[in-house]
Design a protein around this motif. Sequence first.
Motif, short mmCIF file in Angstrom:
data_model
loop_
_atom_site.label_atom_id
_atom_site.label_comp_id
_atom_site.label_asym_id
_atom_site.label_seq_id
_atom_site.Cartn_x
_atom_site.Cartn_y
_atom_site.Cartn_z
N GLU A 83 40.90 -30.19 -3.38
CA GLU A 83 41.91 -31.23 -3.57
C GLU A 83 42.69 -31.41 -2.27
O GLU A 83 42.73 -30.51 -1.43
CB GLU A 83 42.87 -30.85 -4.70
CG GLU A 83 42.18 -30.69 -6.05
CD GLU A 83 43.13 -30.17 -7.12
OE1 GLU A 83 44.38 -30.32 -6.95
OE2 GLU A 83 42.65 -29.60 -8.11
N LYS A 84 43.29 -32.58 -2.11
CA LYS A 84 43.95 -32.91 -0.85
C LYS A 84 44.93 -31.84 -0.40
O LYS A 84 45.00 -31.49 0.78
CB LYS A 84 44.66 -34.26 -0.99
CG LYS A 84 45.33 -34.74 0.29
CD LYS A 84 45.96 -36.10 0.09
CE LYS A 84 46.64 -36.58 1.38
NZ LYS A 84 47.27 -37.92 1.20
N ASP A 85 45.70 -31.31 -1.33
CA ASP A 85 46.73 -30.33 -0.98
C ASP A 85 46.39 -28.93 -1.47
O ASP A 85 47.29 -28.10 -1.67
CB ASP A 85 48.08 -30.78 -1.56
CG ASP A 85 48.53 -32.13 -1.01
OD1 ASP A 85 48.43 -32.32 0.22
OD2 ASP A 85 48.94 -32.99 -1.81
N TRP A 120 37.99 -36.13 -3.20
CA TRP A 120 39.14 -36.84 -2.64
C TRP A 120 38.83 -37.37 -1.22
O TRP A 120 39.34 -38.42 -0.83
CB TRP A 120 40.39 -35.95 -2.62
CG TRP A 120 40.33 -34.79 -1.65
CD1 TRP A 120 39.82 -33.56 -1.87
CD2 TRP A 120 40.80 -34.79 -0.30
NE1 TRP A 120 39.93 -32.78 -0.75
CE2 TRP A 120 40.54 -33.51 0.24
CE3 TRP A 120 41.42 -35.75 0.51
CZ2 TRP A 120 40.87 -33.15 1.53
CZ3 TRP A 120 41.75 -35.39 1.81
CH2 TRP A 120 41.48 -34.12 2.31
N ALA A 133 43.24 -36.54 7.17
CA ALA A 133 42.42 -35.63 6.35
C ALA A 133 41.60 -34.70 7.23
O ALA A 133 41.55 -33.48 6.99
CB ALA A 133 41.50 -36.44 5.44
N HIS A 137 42.07 -30.69 7.41
CA HIS A 137 40.92 -29.91 6.97
C HIS A 137 40.43 -28.97 8.07
O HIS A 137 40.33 -27.75 7.87
CB HIS A 137 39.80 -30.87 6.55
CG HIS A 137 38.57 -30.20 6.04
ND1 HIS A 137 38.48 -29.66 4.77
CD2 HIS A 137 37.35 -29.96 6.63
CE1 HIS A 137 37.28 -29.14 4.60
NE2 HIS A 137 36.59 -29.31 5.71
#
Length: 373
Positions: A83-85, A120, A133, A137
């Motif tokens: 997930e993004k966070d 995502w 992103a 990442h």
Amino acid sequence: MKFTKPFLVLATMLLISSCNSIPKNQEKVISLKNAYQKDFYIGSALDTNQIKEKDAGVSSLIAKEFNSITAENCMKSMFIHPEKDKFDFKMTDNFVAFGEKHKMFIHGHTLLWHSQLAPWIAQIKDSAAMTNAMTNHISTIVGKYKGRINSWDVVNEALNEDGTLRKTVFLDTYGKEYLTLAFKLAAKADPKTDLYYNDYNLCQPTKRKGAVALVKNLQKNGAKIDGVGEQGHWNLTSPSLDEIEKTILDFSALGLKVSFTELDISVLPNPWDVVGADVNQKSEASEKMNPYPNGLPDAVQIQLAARYEAIFKLFTKHQDKIDRVTLWGVNDGQSWLNDWPIKGRTNYPLLFNREFKPKSAYNSVMSLKETKK
């Protein structure tokens, strides 16, 4: 006859000495990593059970035979950054700890890949969001393991078979220089780790030409790239040794290390429309495509052993250019080729069988070094 104590001590010492003094021509190379320690790292991809050390015997075998490891799946974005966070480092921490425990070369696989992609990331629509992103990442993951992971596959499988850039969410949202951004982010997060571009079918001239152009573009843009990984998903007859050698020479000429990163040799027939190692390709099952469900015939074992011997002989010839040779799995039962491109097949592509016993192919690879003594 009665012997004095000094005589018995001396005789015992001489006996021990003779047992320990094995003539050089009788010494045995006892593992892959010892046999090739002066040539290149010998590695294996580890699955989750192996990373968790669920079987002590398997863990012991890995530690004995290999001095390099790659994470088969746990570092792919769908697992490590679901997930993004949210990051999930539990399995990756175990993987790194395994490598450190056994004093191994640790390779990270992979930072950017269009497949097994976190949902995502696949939904990103514009350049700014993709920049954020990628920065989060790559910087987070590489930074967390700074100084502990020796090398990374920064970008995996970015090319089509004709050497052009593959259409992915990274290319669509950011443009072709997403590769430059990725390599620069990784270098910033850990300047000392080696950075690789990794792909399959690089022995094919057209695709290799595209990879050479990709590398030159990175170098022109000031990005740090240390090596190229050729996956080595091959079969009993192709690619030819000449094409494998050209791959080594072409990438070495760019000032790069060359690694064979996912080596396995399929012994099964391949559907005509399937090329390379695209995990999304599937074909229909049939008895013709699964000819050895109950074991590999001796004649094919011999073919496989000869193929591995020829390949490793070539690798040894160019050991000054090759940094690492990694088998894509420890044993046949673990191999992804049992399910690709046809689910449920029985393949035999590695050096250890389903019981983790060395095969004829293992012996042929070892014999190259033993005969040099």
